[in-house]
Write a protein that holds these residues in place. Structure first.
Motif, PDB file in Angstrom:
ATOM      1  N   GLU A 279      24.350 -27.370  12.306  1.00 47.46           N
ATOM      2  CA  GLU A 279      25.135 -28.582  12.495  1.00 47.46           C
ATOM      3  C   GLU A 279      25.032 -29.418  11.230  1.00 47.46           C
ATOM      4  O   GLU A 279      23.934 -29.796  10.813  1.00 47.46           O
ATOM      5  N   ALA A 280      26.150 -29.660  10.603  1.00 47.44           N
ATOM      6  CA  ALA A 280      26.147 -30.397   9.340  1.00 47.44           C
ATOM      7  C   ALA A 280      25.608 -31.812   9.532  1.00 47.44           C
ATOM      8  O   ALA A 280      25.846 -32.449  10.554  1.00 47.44           O
ATOM      9  N   ASP A 281      24.877 -32.284   8.537  1.00 55.15           N
ATOM     10  CA  ASP A 281      24.369 -33.653   8.552  1.00 55.15           C
ATOM     11  C   ASP A 281      25.485 -34.570   8.059  1.00 55.15           C
ATOM     12  O   ASP A 281      25.583 -34.897   6.881  1.00 55.15           O
ATOM     13  N   THR A 282      26.343 -34.970   8.984  1.00 59.71           N
ATOM     14  CA  THR A 282      27.522 -35.745   8.607  1.00 59.71           C
ATOM     15  C   THR A 282      27.158 -37.127   8.080  1.00 59.71           C
ATOM     16  O   THR A 282      27.915 -37.707   7.283  1.00 59.71           O
ATOM     17  N   LYS A 283      26.024 -37.665   8.489  1.00 60.06           N
ATOM     18  CA  LYS A 283      25.620 -38.974   7.981  1.00 60.06           C
ATOM     19  C   LYS A 283      25.240 -38.885   6.508  1.00 60.06           C
ATOM     20  O   LYS A 283      25.607 -39.748   5.706  1.00 60.06           O
ATOM     21  N   LEU A 284      24.478 -37.842   6.141  1.00 59.89           N
ATOM     22  CA  LEU A 284      24.126 -37.649   4.735  1.00 59.89           C
ATOM     23  C   LEU A 284      25.389 -37.424   3.908  1.00 59.89           C
ATOM     24  O   LEU A 284      25.549 -38.000   2.831  1.00 59.89           O
ATOM     25  N   ILE A 285      26.285 -36.586   4.413  1.00 58.88           N
ATOM     26  CA  ILE A 285      27.526 -36.310   3.701  1.00 58.88           C
ATOM     27  C   ILE A 285      28.356 -37.585   3.560  1.00 58.88           C
ATOM     28  O   ILE A 285      28.934 -37.861   2.505  1.00 58.88           O
ATOM     29  N   GLY A 286      28.388 -38.392   4.610  1.00 58.24           N
ATOM     30  CA  GLY A 286      29.123 -39.648   4.549  1.00 58.24           C
ATOM     31  C   GLY A 286      28.584 -40.581   3.482  1.00 58.24           C
ATOM     32  O   GLY A 286      29.356 -41.243   2.771  1.00 58.24           O
ATOM     33  N   ARG A 287      27.253 -40.612   3.330  1.00 59.31           N
ATOM     34  CA  ARG A 287      26.659 -41.464   2.292  1.00 59.31           C
ATOM     35  C   ARG A 287      27.030 -40.963   0.896  1.00 59.31           C
ATOM     36  O   ARG A 287      27.308 -41.747  -0.005  1.00 59.31           O
ATOM     37  N   LEU A 288      27.026 -39.628   0.726  1.00 59.39           N
ATOM     38  CA  LEU A 288      27.387 -39.061  -0.574  1.00 59.39           C
ATOM     39  C   LEU A 288      28.841 -39.363  -0.915  1.00 59.39           C
ATOM     40  O   LEU A 288      29.165 -39.733  -2.051  1.00 59.39           O
ATOM     41  N   VAL A 289      29.728 -39.219   0.068  1.00 61.43           N
ATOM     42  CA  VAL A 289      31.136 -39.510  -0.156  1.00 61.43           C
ATOM     43  C   VAL A 289      31.321 -40.981  -0.493  1.00 61.43           C
ATOM     44  O   VAL A 289      32.041 -41.338  -1.446  1.00 61.43           O
ATOM     45  N   HIS A 290      30.674 -41.855   0.261  1.00 61.81           N
ATOM     46  CA  HIS A 290      30.810 -43.289   0.005  1.00 61.81           C
ATOM     47  C   HIS A 290      30.305 -43.649  -1.386  1.00 61.81           C
ATOM     48  O   HIS A 290      30.907 -44.461  -2.088  1.00 61.81           O
ATOM     49  N   GLU A 291      29.198 -43.013  -1.772  1.00 59.64           N
ATOM     50  CA  GLU A 291      28.600 -43.285  -3.086  1.00 59.64           C
ATOM     51  C   GLU A 291      29.528 -42.874  -4.225  1.00 59.64           C
ATOM     52  O   GLU A 291      29.634 -43.556  -5.237  1.00 59.64           O
ATOM     53  N   SER A 292      30.218 -41.755  -4.044  1.00 54.64           N
ATOM     54  CA  SER A 292      31.048 -41.221  -5.122  1.00 54.64           C
ATOM     55  C   SER A 292      32.484 -41.708  -5.073  1.00 54.64           C
ATOM     56  O   SER A 292      33.179 -41.744  -6.090  1.00 54.64           O
ATOM     57  N   ALA A 293      32.935 -42.064  -3.862  1.00 52.25           N
ATOM     58  CA  ALA A 293      34.356 -42.320  -3.684  1.00 52.25           C
ATOM     59  C   ALA A 293      34.867 -43.492  -4.509  1.00 52.25           C
ATOM     60  O   ALA A 293      35.979 -43.438  -5.040  1.00 52.25           O
ATOM     61  N   ARG A 294      34.081 -44.538  -4.623  1.00 54.51           N
ATOM     62  CA  ARG A 294      34.584 -45.732  -5.320  1.00 54.51           C
ATOM     63  C   ARG A 294      34.984 -45.417  -6.764  1.00 54.51           C
ATOM     64  O   ARG A 294      35.930 -46.030  -7.292  1.00 54.51           O
ATOM     65  N   ALA A 295      34.256 -44.503  -7.390  1.00 53.51           N
ATOM     66  CA  ALA A 295      34.566 -44.178  -8.794  1.00 53.51           C
ATOM     67  C   ALA A 295      35.748 -43.226  -8.915  1.00 53.51           C
ATOM     68  O   ALA A 295      36.365 -43.122  -9.976  1.00 53.51           O
ATOM     69  N   LEU A 296      36.064 -42.525  -7.814  1.00 49.70           N
ATOM     70  CA  LEU A 296      37.105 -41.511  -7.878  1.00 49.70           C
ATOM     71  C   LEU A 296      38.393 -41.931  -7.179  1.00 49.70           C
ATOM     72  O   LEU A 296      39.485 -41.562  -7.591  1.00 49.70           O
ATOM     73  N   LEU A 297      38.254 -42.686  -6.099  1.00 51.27           N
ATOM     74  CA  LEU A 297      39.410 -42.997  -5.255  1.00 51.27           C
ATOM     75  C   LEU A 297      40.031 -44.313  -5.681  1.00 51.27           C
ATOM     76  O   LEU A 297      39.850 -45.343  -5.054  1.00 51.27           O
ATOM     77  N   ARG A 298      40.746 -44.281  -6.764  1.00 48.19           N
ATOM     78  CA  ARG A 298      41.413 -45.478  -7.267  1.00 48.19           C
ATOM     79  C   ARG A 298      42.907 -45.310  -7.077  1.00 48.19           C
ATOM     80  O   ARG A 298      43.500 -44.405  -7.654  1.00 48.19           O
ATOM     81  N   VAL A 299      43.497 -46.146  -6.283  1.00 45.97           N
ATOM     82  CA  VAL A 299      44.911 -45.958  -5.920  1.00 45.97           C
ATOM     83  C   VAL A 299      45.766 -47.046  -6.537  1.00 45.97           C
ATOM     84  O   VAL A 299      45.272 -48.025  -7.043  1.00 45.97           O
TER      85      VAL A 299
END
Length: 299
Positions: A279-299
């Motif tokens: 079972e994937a650790d979705t909370k850990l993955i969510g933290r990683l996405v949140h940490e990286s997303a701001r620098a990548l997800l610029r619209v």
């Protein structure tokens, strides 16, 4: 080019919807990588550790925030192609034969083919496809030489090798940090990028890597299975009397407090099939996405 930014055009500039969609894309890919890792009971936390090492090294090299975020995500996805490696090879409890190693060597290209057509493919191609290339041209799958190897892959290759050396395998205990760093030093300019490897060794000698080595999440060390070694992964938020299972020998463990810290104690039982399901650790993955997303997800 900001690849994720391009997705925004499909949503007519509605920023909230775009960012949500983009984060879902990131999360789905990382969950897929997590499930691939779960097939190997001896690599618990490997993707998290390589991602942490890579982010740290990229930051120390003063790379732009977008590059640091891209490398962090690519390093989490680097072993995606191991889904194509048969279980009898991936989980072999002895050293691989030359023929079996040739099968392992297919995983960078398999991972790249799996990502073909995915909106994130170009974003992480370098880390997935070239992390086993080496400056001396003896790496795989394409035998790239020196600066032909993309920057992302040169960083991930160092961090992946370091974690492999300091982690337990079925046939050996993990090396000490000092031993692994000395091996990297001995192979600078050959197996490892000279400048990046030197900086990584400096980080290791300063103690900057110790909070990552042997952990599966920030502040959460791997726990020892009495039969298999440090293979037990605990998740953030676990409580006293939770159960943890070794996915190698199926041993059952129960969490308890010891000197104020959560540890595990063997129950003498084995886990039933459902308890051993991945079972994937979705909370850990969510933290990683949140940490990286701001620098990548610029619209």
């Amino acid at each position: 080019m900001n690849l994720l930014k391009d997705i925004g055009y499909f949503f007519g500039g509605h920023e909230g919807r775009v960012i949500h969609y983009q984060e879902d894309l990131l999360s789905s890919s990382l969950v897929m990588a997590w499930m691939v890792e779960a097939r190997d009971p001896y690599t618990g936390g490997h993707l998290w550790r390589v991602s942490r090492f890579s982010r740290l090294l990229a930051s120390e090299l003063n790379l732009p925030d977008e590059a640091v975020a891209r490398i962090s995500l690519g390093s989490f996805l680097h072993d995606l192609g191991k889904v194509g490696v048969p279980d009898q090879i991936l989980n072999k409890k002895d050293r691989l034969t030359d023929e079996e190693y040739e099968v392992i060597k297919t995983h960078p290209d398999v991972g790249w083919r799996m990502l073909a057509g995915h909106p994130l493919a170009r974003l992480v191609e370098s880390a997935v496809r070239a992390h086993h290339e080496t400056p001396d041209g003896r790496g795989y799958p394409r035998g790239l030489v020196g600066d032909e190897i993309p920057l992302d892959a040169r960083i991930v290759g160092i961090c992946d090798a370091f974690d492999a050396m300091t982690s337990a395998r079925p046939y050996r205990r993990g090396m000490t940090v000092d031993k692994a760093l000395s091996i990297i030093e001995e192979n600078l300019g050959q197996q490892f990028d000279q400048a990046f490897g030197e900086r990584f060794v400096e980080l290791g000698k300063s103690g900057a890597l110790h909070h990552i080595v042997g952990h599966s999440d920030e502040g959460i060390p791997l726990q020892e299975c009495m039969m298999c070694g440090p293979t037990l992964v605990m998740r953030r938020g676990q409580q006293v009397d939770d159960y943890v299972y070794c996915r190698s020998c199926t041993g059952e463990y129960k969490t308890e407090l010891q000197d104020g810290k959560l540890v595990v104690k063997h129950t003498g039982k084995s886990g039933h099939p459902r308890a051993l399901e991945s079972e994937a650790d979705t909370k850990l993955i969510g933290r990683l996405v949140h940490e990286s997303a701001r620098a990548l997800l610029r619209v």
